[in-house]
Design a protein around this motif. Structure first.
Motif, PDB file in Angstrom:
ATOM      1  N   TRP A 205       1.104  -1.263   0.576  1.00  0.00           N
ATOM      2  CA  TRP A 205      -0.088  -0.233   0.251  1.00  0.00           C
ATOM      3  C   TRP A 205       0.559   1.118  -0.136  1.00  0.00           C
ATOM      4  N   LEU A 206       2.011   1.330   0.857  1.00  0.00           N
ATOM      5  CA  LEU A 206       2.622   2.394   0.700  1.00  0.00           C
ATOM      6  C   LEU A 206       3.530   2.806  -0.046  1.00  0.00           C
ATOM      7  N   THR A 207       3.372   1.323  -1.001  1.00  0.00           N
ATOM      8  CA  THR A 207       4.457   1.329  -2.222  1.00  0.00           C
ATOM      9  C   THR A 207       3.324   2.025  -3.482  1.00  0.00           C
ATOM     10  N   ALA A 208       2.304   1.506  -3.274  1.00  0.00           N
ATOM     11  CA  ALA A 208       1.519   2.417  -4.947  1.00  0.00           C
ATOM     12  C   ALA A 208       1.527   3.727  -4.583  1.00  0.00           C
ATOM     13  N   GLN A 209       1.016   4.105  -3.286  1.00  0.00           N
ATOM     14  CA  GLN A 209       0.429   5.517  -2.398  1.00  0.00           C
ATOM     15  C   GLN A 209       1.813   6.249  -3.043  1.00  0.00           C
ATOM     16  N   ILE A 210       2.364   5.871  -2.917  1.00  0.00           N
ATOM     17  CA  ILE A 210       4.279   7.231  -3.201  1.00  0.00           C
ATOM     18  C   ILE A 210       4.324   6.636  -5.140  1.00  0.00           C
ATOM     19  N   LEU A 211       4.048   5.958  -4.709  1.00  0.00           N
ATOM     20  CA  LEU A 211       4.852   5.426  -7.259  1.00  0.00           C
ATOM     21  C   LEU A 211       3.679   5.820  -8.154  1.00  0.00           C
ATOM     22  N   LEU A 212       2.041   5.235  -7.305  1.00  0.00           N
ATOM     23  CA  LEU A 212       0.597   5.593  -8.244  1.00  0.00           C
ATOM     24  C   LEU A 212       0.499   6.995  -8.888  1.00  0.00           C
ATOM     25  N   THR A 213      -0.564   6.941  -9.488  1.00  0.00           N
ATOM     26  CA  THR A 213      -1.401   8.255 -10.043  1.00  0.00           C
ATOM     27  C   THR A 213      -2.039   7.951 -10.521  1.00  0.00           C
ATOM     28  N   GLN A 214      -2.776   8.358 -11.331  1.00  0.00           N
ATOM     29  CA  GLN A 214      -4.067   8.204 -11.426  1.00  0.00           C
ATOM     30  C   GLN A 214      -3.590   8.395 -13.473  1.00  0.00           C
ATOM     31  N   ARG A 215      -2.644   9.088 -13.844  1.00  0.00           N
ATOM     32  CA  ARG A 215      -2.430   9.012 -15.051  1.00  0.00           C
ATOM     33  C   ARG A 215      -1.164   7.561 -15.396  1.00  0.00           C
ATOM     34  N   ARG A 216      -0.707   6.858 -14.505  1.00  0.00           N
ATOM     35  CA  ARG A 216       0.684   5.982 -14.395  1.00  0.00           C
ATOM     36  C   ARG A 216      -0.179   4.756 -15.249  1.00  0.00           C
ATOM     37  N   ILE A 217       0.879   4.023 -14.795  1.00  0.00           N
ATOM     38  CA  ILE A 217       0.204   2.843 -15.114  1.00  0.00           C
ATOM     39  C   ILE A 217       0.771   1.790 -14.275  1.00  0.00           C
ATOM     40  N   ALA A 218       0.137   0.743 -13.631  1.00  0.00           N
ATOM     41  CA  ALA A 218       0.236  -0.301 -13.414  1.00  0.00           C
ATOM     42  C   ALA A 218       0.553  -1.838 -14.003  1.00  0.00           C
ATOM     43  N   ALA A 219       1.707  -2.430 -13.545  1.00  0.00           N
ATOM     44  CA  ALA A 219       0.615  -4.318 -14.161  1.00  0.00           C
ATOM     45  C   ALA A 219       1.302  -4.983 -13.724  1.00  0.00           C
ATOM     46  N   ILE A 220      -0.139  -5.640 -12.468  1.00  0.00           N
ATOM     47  CA  ILE A 220       0.034  -7.505 -12.227  1.00  0.00           C
ATOM     48  C   ILE A 220       0.041  -8.033 -12.337  1.00  0.00           C
ATOM     49  N   GLU A 221      -0.013  -9.116 -12.392  1.00  0.00           N
ATOM     50  CA  GLU A 221      -0.061 -10.850 -12.821  1.00  0.00           C
ATOM     51  C   GLU A 221      -1.144 -10.911 -12.694  1.00  0.00           C
ATOM     52  N   ASN A 222      -1.549 -12.171 -13.351  1.00  0.00           N
ATOM     53  CA  ASN A 222      -2.723 -12.491 -13.916  1.00  0.00           C
ATOM     54  C   ASN A 222      -2.634 -14.183 -14.207  1.00  0.00           C
ATOM     55  N   PRO A 223      -3.196 -14.695 -11.910  1.00  0.00           N
ATOM     56  CA  PRO A 223      -3.826 -14.139 -11.580  1.00  0.00           C
ATOM     57  C   PRO A 223      -2.561 -14.046 -10.676  1.00  0.00           C
ATOM     58  N   CYS A 224      -2.744 -13.086  -9.493  1.00  0.00           N
ATOM     59  CA  CYS A 224      -2.044 -11.797  -8.677  1.00  0.00           C
ATOM     60  C   CYS A 224      -2.911 -12.220  -7.284  1.00  0.00           C
ATOM     61  N   TYR A 225      -2.932 -11.878  -6.077  1.00  0.00           N
ATOM     62  CA  TYR A 225      -2.458 -11.606  -5.137  1.00  0.00           C
ATOM     63  C   TYR A 225      -4.293 -10.524  -4.546  1.00  0.00           C
ATOM     64  N   PRO A 226      -5.267 -10.942  -4.105  1.00  0.00           N
ATOM     65  CA  PRO A 226      -6.234 -10.111  -4.345  1.00  0.00           C
ATOM     66  C   PRO A 226      -6.412  -9.051  -3.819  1.00  0.00           C
ATOM     67  N   ALA A 227      -5.866  -9.007  -2.646  1.00  0.00           N
ATOM     68  CA  ALA A 227      -5.474  -7.320  -2.155  1.00  0.00           C
ATOM     69  C   ALA A 227      -4.471  -6.552  -2.612  1.00  0.00           C
ATOM     70  N   LEU A 228      -3.428  -6.588  -3.789  1.00  0.00           N
ATOM     71  CA  LEU A 228      -2.817  -5.668  -4.278  1.00  0.00           C
ATOM     72  C   LEU A 228      -3.647  -5.588  -5.073  1.00  0.00           C
ATOM     73  N   ARG A 229      -4.818  -6.326  -6.483  1.00  0.00           N
ATOM     74  CA  ARG A 229      -5.600  -5.747  -6.755  1.00  0.00           C
ATOM     75  C   ARG A 229      -6.096  -5.120  -6.020  1.00  0.00           C
ATOM     76  N   SER A 230      -6.562  -4.751  -5.419  1.00  0.00           N
ATOM     77  CA  SER A 230      -7.734  -3.715  -4.358  1.00  0.00           C
ATOM     78  C   SER A 230      -6.999  -2.607  -3.704  1.00  0.00           C
ATOM     79  N   ILE A 231      -5.925  -2.517  -3.385  1.00  0.00           N
ATOM     80  CA  ILE A 231      -4.634  -1.835  -3.015  1.00  0.00           C
ATOM     81  C   ILE A 231      -4.449  -0.553  -4.447  1.00  0.00           C
ATOM     82  N   LEU A 232      -4.952  -2.020  -5.953  1.00  0.00           N
ATOM     83  CA  LEU A 232      -3.878  -0.452  -7.069  1.00  0.00           C
ATOM     84  C   LEU A 232      -5.896   0.352  -7.505  1.00  0.00           C
ATOM     85  N   LEU A 233      -6.304  -0.803  -6.728  1.00  0.00           N
ATOM     86  CA  LEU A 233      -7.517  -0.097  -7.645  1.00  0.00           C
ATOM     87  C   LEU A 233      -8.239   1.314  -6.942  1.00  0.00           C
ATOM     88  N   GLN A 234      -7.861   0.962  -6.194  1.00  0.00           N
ATOM     89  CA  GLN A 234      -7.579   1.760  -4.616  1.00  0.00           C
ATOM     90  C   GLN A 234      -6.965   3.127  -4.795  1.00  0.00           C
TER      91      GLN A 234
END
Length: 490
Positions: A205-234
């Motif tokens: 969560w700390l990492t996502a808050q610091i590195l990401l904005t609404q304009r930046r693209i985050a790539a995740i694995e599929n399937p992946c840890y569900p909580a990570l997907r939730s963090i990035l959606l938030q």
């Protein structure tokens, strides 16, 4: 037990004399269950001072309550809630559902369930618990953990227990991570490049808050840890999903313009795939040429009982592009909630400031207890004991799955604590899991791990961290029979 004086106040909306209002105040507290039989009331003098009334008014109110058997008087000891006082109702007090607030407008941001899966609290009551991530009390070294906790409570460690580190961490724990834990993964880091977190999820969560904005693209694995997907959606970033294969994330499939990649290369979650060294170098080269960052979640690296784990991505990183996430919650116990972030000093400085703004730091006593548990050798002994047990259980599980014709889609190159299973396509593992509970069997349906509106329904995860080896074959036989029954009904 004495009832605190501060719990008494006169409701200005009530009517009647002061004496009647005091009687009603005490009687209502008894009827609501806030004041229990045998509990002592404040003296009439203290109650009068607190309410700003005369002492005789309180005494008369108490006397009436004694007459009605709400209170009893015990000579010079004072007034107590009577043993014959009315019992509060067994059902909870009814609350009004009326509200003048339009919550559909008042809530500025909505949050989906973090995991999206059922984690039964009574898992230990099931005879065949193939659920992931719970501690096995037969393996955990409770005696030495208690000893370390008591040592951390001692006078010598008073400051580590009570001090406000503000944005800092226990230096003893940070030193151990830097000198003992990280070198095992080939990582060299100074104290300014390490941050203790409340588990790996908090680190992500700390990492996502610091590195990401609404304009930046985050790539995740599929399937992946569900909580990570939730963090990035938030975080409201642009989210891209990349399907994994038998070797984990495929660097060539990353979308153009990716800013941050989140990956589990050593033990892909949940398929358990291990990314080969050649692919790790390919990912690092791509990150350098296309200027993106990599967040490496290195959970479960300690559970390497088949062969030594592959080098971490962070250890191969020559350009400072990898941020490393580690956790003690997986190898010790999930309720510990203690992890760590490793990255360039500039990044850790921002993470430290954000953490301080949210909850300052992890509890000092927890950090110092873990520090002792690590430095006294108990942690290494625990990992060796768990690895031996997991190796035995894995051998039994592999044999049982083969015997009952259950297909393993991923089981990791060096160990871990779970396997990824693929049932025939007509089988819905959510329904399968529900049915198996009747036989005392717990499994983890796989659909919450997948992105998209129509995830595959025929995958599930089987963990062997909490089930004794002697129960595995019988538990798998129930799973095999349930799958056959589901196929027969489809």
């Amino acid at each position: 037990m004495a009832i605190p004086l501060e719990t008494f106040f006169l409701d200005p909306s009530t009517e009647g004399t002061l004496q009647a209002r005091i009687q009603q105040m005490v009687a209502q507290g008894i009827l609501d269950g806030r004041f229990r039989r045998g509990e002592k009331l404040p003296s009439s003098r203290k109650m009068a001072q607190h309410l700003g009334v005369s002492r005789i008014t309180v005494t008369l109110a108490y006397t009436e309550l004694v007459a009605d058997d709400y209170l009893s008087s015990r000579g010079r000891s004072g007034y107590f809630v009577s043993e014959n006082a009315p019992e509060p109702p067994a059902f909870p007090a009814r609350r009004s559902n009326r509200s003048s607030v339009d919550w559909s407008r008042a809530i500025g941001q909505r949050f989906a369930p973090v995991l999206g899966m059922d984690k039964p609290a009574d898992w230990a009551d099931y005879r065949y618990p193939f659920n992931y991530g719970q501690a096995d009390p037969t393996l955990f070294d409770g005696a030495n953990w208690r000893m370390c906790a008591l040592q951390a409570l001692g006078k010598r460690d008073f400051s580590s227990l009570t001090a406000d580190y503000f944005d800092g961490d226990d230096p003893q724990l940070v030193e151990f991570i830097a000198r003992q834990t990280l070198p095992r993964r080939g990582i060299s880091a100074g104290p300014d490049e390490i941050l203790v977190t409340m588990g790996a999820q908090n680190a992500l969560w700390l990492t996502a808050q610091i590195l990401l904005t609404q304009r930046r693209i985050a790539a995740i694995e599929n399937p992946c840890y569900p909580a990570l997907r939730s963090i990035l959606l938030q975080s409201r970033c642009q989210l891209a999903t990349v399907d994994v294969d038998e070797d984990g994330l495929v660097p060539a499939h990353l979308p153009e313009g990716t800013d941050v990649v989140f990956t589990t290369p050593s033990h892909q979650c949940p398929t358990a795939a291990t990314m080969p060294i050649t692919r790790r170098h390919e990912l690092l080269d791509k990150a350098e040429s296309e200027d993106f960052l990599i967040v490496e979640d290195d959970y479960e690296f300690e559970m390497a009982f088949l062969k030594p784990p592959s080098p971490s991505l962070k250890s191969l990183d020559k350009n400072g592009r990898v941020i490393y996430v580690g956790s003690f919650s997986k190898s010790l116990f999930p309720g510990l909630r203690l992890g760590y972030l490793v990255g360039p000093a500039q990044f850790i400085r921002e993470a430290r400031a954000l953490r301080a703004a949210v909850f300052r730091h992890a509890p000092g006593h927890t950090q110092r207890t873990v520090s002792y548990f690590l430095s006294l050798g108990h942690y290494d002994a625990l990992v060796r004991r768990m690895s031996r047990a997991y190796h035995d259980r894995r051998r039994v599980l592999d044999s049982a799955l083969e015997k009952h014709g259950i297909t393993v889609a991923g089981k990791g190159a060096y160990g871990g604590s779970s396997v990824w299973v693929k049932a025939p396509k007509p089988v819905d593992t959510v329904q399968l899991a529900r049915r198996l509970r009747e036989d005392g069997v717990l499994i983890e349906p796989g659909s919450p791990f997948f992105s998209g509106d129509e995830p595959p329904r025929n995958y599930f995860r089987l963990a062997y961290s909490s089930i004794p080896a002697e129960r595995i074959e019988k538990g798998v036989s129930f799973i095999g029979k349930a799958i056959e029954s589901e196929l027969g009904n489809s």
